[in-house]
Design an enzyme around this catalytic site. Structure first.
Site, PDB file in Angstrom:
ATOM      1  CE  LYS A   1      -4.438  -1.614   1.343  1.00 55.85           C
ATOM      2  NZ  LYS A   1      -5.671  -1.451   2.048  1.00 55.85           N
TER       3      LYS A   1
ATOM      4  CE  LYS B   1      -6.595  -7.292  -1.797  1.00 57.34           C
ATOM      5  NZ  LYS B   1      -6.946  -6.959  -0.432  1.00 57.34           N
TER       6      LYS B   1
ATOM      7  CE  LYS C   1     -13.717  -2.221   0.572  1.00 61.23           C
ATOM      8  NZ  LYS C   1     -12.685  -2.257   1.612  1.00 61.23           N
TER       9      LYS C   1
HETATM   10  N1  AQP Z   1      -9.838  -9.946  -3.374  1.00 54.41           N
HETATM   11  C1  AQP Z   1     -10.214 -10.471  -2.219  1.00 54.41           C
HETATM   12  N2  AQP Z   1     -10.453 -11.800  -2.117  1.00 54.41           N
HETATM   13  C2  AQP Z   1     -10.865 -12.356  -0.940  1.00 54.41           C
HETATM   14  N3  AQP Z   1     -11.051 -11.624   0.185  1.00 54.41           N
HETATM   15  C3  AQP Z   1     -10.821 -10.295   0.123  1.00 54.41           C
HETATM   16  N4  AQP Z   1     -10.917  -9.317   1.041  1.00 54.41           N
HETATM   17  C4  AQP Z   1     -10.584  -8.139   0.469  1.00 54.41           C
HETATM   18  N5  AQP Z   1     -10.257  -8.309  -0.816  1.00 54.41           N
HETATM   19  C5  AQP Z   1     -10.398  -9.647  -1.059  1.00 54.41           C
HETATM   20  C6  AQP Z   1     -11.339  -9.538   2.424  1.00 54.41           C
HETATM   21  O1  AQP Z   1     -12.390  -8.642   2.700  1.00 54.41           O
HETATM   22  C7  AQP Z   1     -12.328  -8.303   4.087  1.00 54.41           C
HETATM   23  C8  AQP Z   1     -12.423  -6.816   4.226  1.00 54.41           C
HETATM   24  O2  AQP Z   1     -11.380  -6.189   3.534  1.00 54.41           O
HETATM   25  P1  AQP Z   1     -11.117  -4.650   3.763  1.00 54.41           P
HETATM   26  O3  AQP Z   1     -12.071  -3.856   2.996  1.00 54.41           O
HETATM   27  O4  AQP Z   1     -11.100  -4.339   5.185  1.00 54.41           O
HETATM   28  O5  AQP Z   1      -9.662  -4.435   3.317  1.00 54.41           O
HETATM   29  P2  AQP Z   1      -8.882  -4.655   2.026  1.00 54.41           P
HETATM   30  O6  AQP Z   1      -8.299  -6.025   2.044  1.00 54.41           O
HETATM   31  O7  AQP Z   1      -7.913  -3.564   2.038  1.00 54.41           O
HETATM   32  O8  AQP Z   1      -9.928  -4.505   0.850  1.00 54.41           O
HETATM   33  P3  AQP Z   1      -9.583  -4.068  -0.569  1.00 54.41           P
HETATM   34  O9  AQP Z   1     -10.762  -4.251  -1.402  1.00 54.41           O
HETATM   35  O10 AQP Z   1      -8.328  -4.710  -1.060  1.00 54.41           O
HETATM   36  O11 AQP Z   1      -9.390  -2.534  -0.374  1.00 54.41           O
HETATM   37  P4  AQP Z   1      -8.193  -1.621  -0.797  1.00 54.41           P
HETATM   38  O12 AQP Z   1      -8.371  -1.452  -2.232  1.00 54.41           O
HETATM   39  O13 AQP Z   1      -8.452  -0.383  -0.010  1.00 54.41           O
HETATM   40  O14 AQP Z   1      -6.926  -2.303  -0.451  1.00 54.41           O
HETATM   41  C9  AQP Z   1     -11.033  -8.873   4.622  1.00 54.41           C
HETATM   42  O15 AQP Z   1     -11.335 -10.060   5.339  1.00 54.41           O
HETATM   43  C10 AQP Z   1     -10.240  -9.193   3.397  1.00 54.41           C
HETATM   44  O16 AQP Z   1      -9.373 -10.289   3.605  1.00 54.41           O
END
Ligand code: AQP
Length: 344
Positions: free
Chosen positions: A120, A207, A210
């Site tokens: 990040k 991955k 968002k």
């Molecule tokens: N691609 C994914 N596959 C499976 N699980 C996922 N999670 C996130 N992306 C995937 C799971 O969703 C839960 C909440 O995630 P989060 O929103 O708190 O954080 P994150 O992992 O940072 O989500 P993003 O979508 O990847 O956001 P950004 O883009 O901000 O980095 C967690 O249990 C996570 O494992």
């Protein structure tokens, strides 16, 4: 169904999700779908982790509306707020207090190993917030504040749960004497299902996220039938038919991703899904995946729209969740402060 032992009924689930934008299929299959199953088997606490969200800049009005949207998505996906606790993290001040104490338990070397921070922060490391660096410490506080034992997350969060385990053990060593029962039980990650790391529809090695600038890379829970259909039809693939064995998917990340999504949505094993499609091309497979994704996500987005018509009702649910969460958190933090030696 998740296979738990009888004594797991005594255990507690905690998991969180950031209000940082539209939830996507990865959040649903990696986390929320499993939360819904677990809530019937273990007492569960789910949090919209807004303190985590501000580790990267957030626009205040957007943060508020995202918090409502994420709450609506969680409820619409099947979390029963009469059974489980749902609240937003910043409303329970004990999270921040315990995080500070854990900041003094966690070692810098441990945080330096965290791959999510490296990904990040990227080249912008010096300009990243201290909060982004300390994110896993706050996450350990979130989990241990409720003495949670099971943490259902996507595969990407495994390293953070391992850090929470290290913090729990280290705290016990520092503050629990030899003949006393350990204060914290190291929590177990629950990485469940066939889609524990859903990948981008545009690049099977990245991955689904968002923050990916490409809208076409992810399926949002709020996407219309047409959007879901377009995104899946245009998803990157290769030109070979689907194989017979999981082994043969190894060098085919996009095919692996799409068939994993199918198997998770249809509650089948990966092999069962392959048995259904082996030898068939993507022109046969993709429409089936579209139908299944629409069938699963459409009711969720309809219910979300309903819930979002009255955000006061969502506020009421979150406030009620906060009261229930604090009933558990307050005495745990009090005991922690006592162990540390603070005069309460
Ligand atoms: N691609 C994914 N596959 C499976 N699980 C996922 N999670 C996130 N992306 C995937 C799971 O969703 C839960 C909440 O995630 P989060 O929103 O708190 O954080 P994150 O992992 O940072 O989500 P993003 O979508 O990847 O956001 P950004 O883009 O901000 O980095 C967690 O249990 C996570 O494992």
């Amino acid at each position: 169904m998740i296979n738990l032992q009888p004594d797991d009924l005594q255990k507690r689930v905690f998991s969180g999700i950031q209000p940082t934008g539209n939830l996507h299929l990865g959040n649903y299959l990696g986390a929320i779908k499993n939360w819904v199953n677990l809530q019937n088997e273990i007492s569960s606490i789910f949090s919209i982790v807004d303190l985590h969200a501000i580790t990267v800049p957030q626009e205040p009005l957007k943060l508020k509306s995202s918090t409502h949207e994420v709450a609506a998505a969680i409820i619409a996906s099947g979390i029963d707020t009469n059974k489980s606790i749902l609240f937003n993290q910043s409303s329970v001040k004990e999270h921040s207090e315990l995080a500070w104490i854990f900041n003094c338990v966690c070692r810098i070397g441990w945080l330096n190993r965290m791959t999510q921070f490296k990904e990040k922060a990227g080249k912008n490391r010096e300009n990243s917030s201290v909060g982004l660096y300390g994110y896993p410490v706050l996450m350990a506080a979130d989990i241990l504040l409720y003495k949670s034992t099971h943490v259902p997350v996507g595969d990407d969060q495994k390293q953070h749960i391992e850090l929470a385990r290290d913090i729990a053990v280290s705290f016990n060593n520092m503050f629990t004497s030899e003949n006393e029962v350990d204060f914290f039980t190291p929590p177990e990650p629950q990485i469940i299902g066939e889609a524990t790391r859903v990948m981008s529809l545009k690049d099977g090695t990245k991955k689904m996220s968002k923050s990916d600038p490409s809208f076409a890379s992810r399926i949002n829970l709020t996407d219309s039938k047409e959007e879901i259909s377009n995104k899946i039809r245009k998803a990157k693939t290769d030109s070979y038919p689907l194989p017979e064995t999981i082994e043969e998917l190894k060098e085919r990340p996009e095919a692996h991703n799409l068939i994993s999504i199918y198997s998770s949505l249809s509650d089948q094993t990966l092999q069962e899904a392959l048995n259904e499609f082996s030898g068939k091309g993507f022109s046969h497979f993709k429409p089936k995946l579209v139908d299944l994704a629409v069938e699963t996500l459409n009711p969720i987005s309809c219910e979300m729209r309903n819930l979002l018509k009255d955000t006061r009702e969502i506020d009421k649910i979150l406030k009620n969740g906060k009261i229930k969460a604090r009933e558990i958190a307050e005495p745990v933090l009090k005991d922690v402060k006592n162990l540390v030696g603070f005069v309460n």
